[in-house]
Design an enzyme around this catalytic site. Structure first.
Site, mmCIF file in Angstrom:
data_model
loop_
_atom_site.group_PDB
_atom_site.id
_atom_site.type_symbol
_atom_site.label_atom_id
_atom_site.label_comp_id
_atom_site.label_asym_id
_atom_site.label_seq_id
_atom_site.Cartn_x
_atom_site.Cartn_y
_atom_site.Cartn_z
ATOM 1 N N CYS A 1 0.824 -1.208 0.000
ATOM 2 C CA CYS A 1 0.000 0.000 0.000
ATOM 3 C C CYS A 1 0.861 1.262 0.000
ATOM 4 C CB CYS A 1 -0.918 0.029 1.209
ATOM 5 S SG CYS A 1 -1.753 1.613 1.408
ATOM 6 N N VAL A 2 0.607 2.139 -0.935
ATOM 7 C CA VAL A 2 1.441 3.324 -1.094
ATOM 8 C C VAL A 2 1.368 4.267 0.116
ATOM 9 C CG1 VAL A 2 -0.324 4.567 -2.450
ATOM 10 C CG2 VAL A 2 2.063 5.242 -2.616
#
Lengths: 130, 138
Positions: A78-79
């Site tokens: 997840c960024v």
């Protein structure tokens, strides 16, 4: 069966990533499909290529990389969770003016939409955390 | 928003206090994405998770971001089902009055403003969980 996997804890401090790895391996051995492994919360720390655990211990990141290569797995990080915790790929490092990137091969940075999409496509979401 | 939805039934199970760990805050981020992707989203608050909805949160002392105003925006994302387990509230000496008043507008009822928070019993929680397609527990 099509599985989506979510890992919410970092390596070593918690067993979640080890258990998820064993689950994925067993599921793949039985002919099931892992459509995506999504790393969230502190789970993003599993993706660092800079970890140097003692030689008599397992290297969790390398285990994921090997499994990912063998089965062409989608290891998604997840960024937003990654940025918070200093997990950057080459593009992110450049974008934020950082002098290093630390995402191991096979892992890739992506968004939460990919988690939700995996949940939609999979027969089951299996979450590993605390 | 109608109760019917073509998406999967996503339930977010919130078990932890809002601060002390980041789970509650990062859970909310997934909720918003699932809602944006038009899934049938509901939230369940059990155990210390009921503290997430308390009103008047002030995080100045701990230096963490007060993200509790975000719950009030859920209605705008068509997230209208916030289930709170009655026993969890009671065990912590809380009542409905201690929680934020959260509402949503019912498109099928002339945009009538309705309460988002629904008190349910522990027995009802079991049934609700069985009805879900995807459970995300934080």
């Amino acid at each position: 069966m099509k599985y989506a996997i979510m890992i919410n804890e970092g390596p070593y401090n918690h067993q979640a990533s080890d258990t998820a790895y064993n689950f994925c391996k067993a599921a793949l051995d039985k002919g099931h499909e892992i459509i995506r492994v999504f790393f969230y919360h502190d789970g993003v720390n599993n993706a660092t290529r800079l970890g140097v655990p003692p030689q008599d211990d397992r290297n969790i990141t390398e285990k994921w990389v090997a499994l990912g290569k063998e089965h062409d797995l989608d290891l998604s990080v997840c960024v937003a969770a990654a940025q918070r915790r200093g997990l950057l790929d080459e593009g992110e490092a450049q974008r934020w003016g950082k002098d290093v990137n630390n995402i191991a091969e096979v892992f890739h940075i992506t968004g939460l939409g990919q988690l939700v999409e995996a949940c939609i496509q999979a027969d089951r979401l299996v979450e590993f955390g605390d | 928003m109608s109760e019917e939805n073509d998406g999967k039934k996503f339930m977010f199970v919130n078990r932890r206090a809002p601060y002390g760990t980041i789970y509650a805050q990062e859970s909310l981020e997934v909720v918003l994405i699932a809602a944006a992707l038009e899934q049938d989203v509901s939230l369940l608050f059990i155990d210390d998770g009921v503290f997430q909805l308390t009103k008047g949160q002030n995080t100045e002392g701990v230096g963490m971001k007060n993200f509790s105003p975000a719950y009030a925006a859920l209605g705008d994302y068509d997230v209208s089902k916030l289930y709170v387990e009655k026993e969890s509230l009671e065990e912590r000496g809380l009542t409905l009055d201690d929680l934020q008043h959260l509402t949503w507008e019912d498109e099928d009822d002339d945009w009538a403003e309705k309460d988002s928070i629904r008190l349910i019993s522990r027995d009802e929680v079991k049934k609700l969980i069985e009805e879900q397609d995807v459970l995300l527990s934080f």
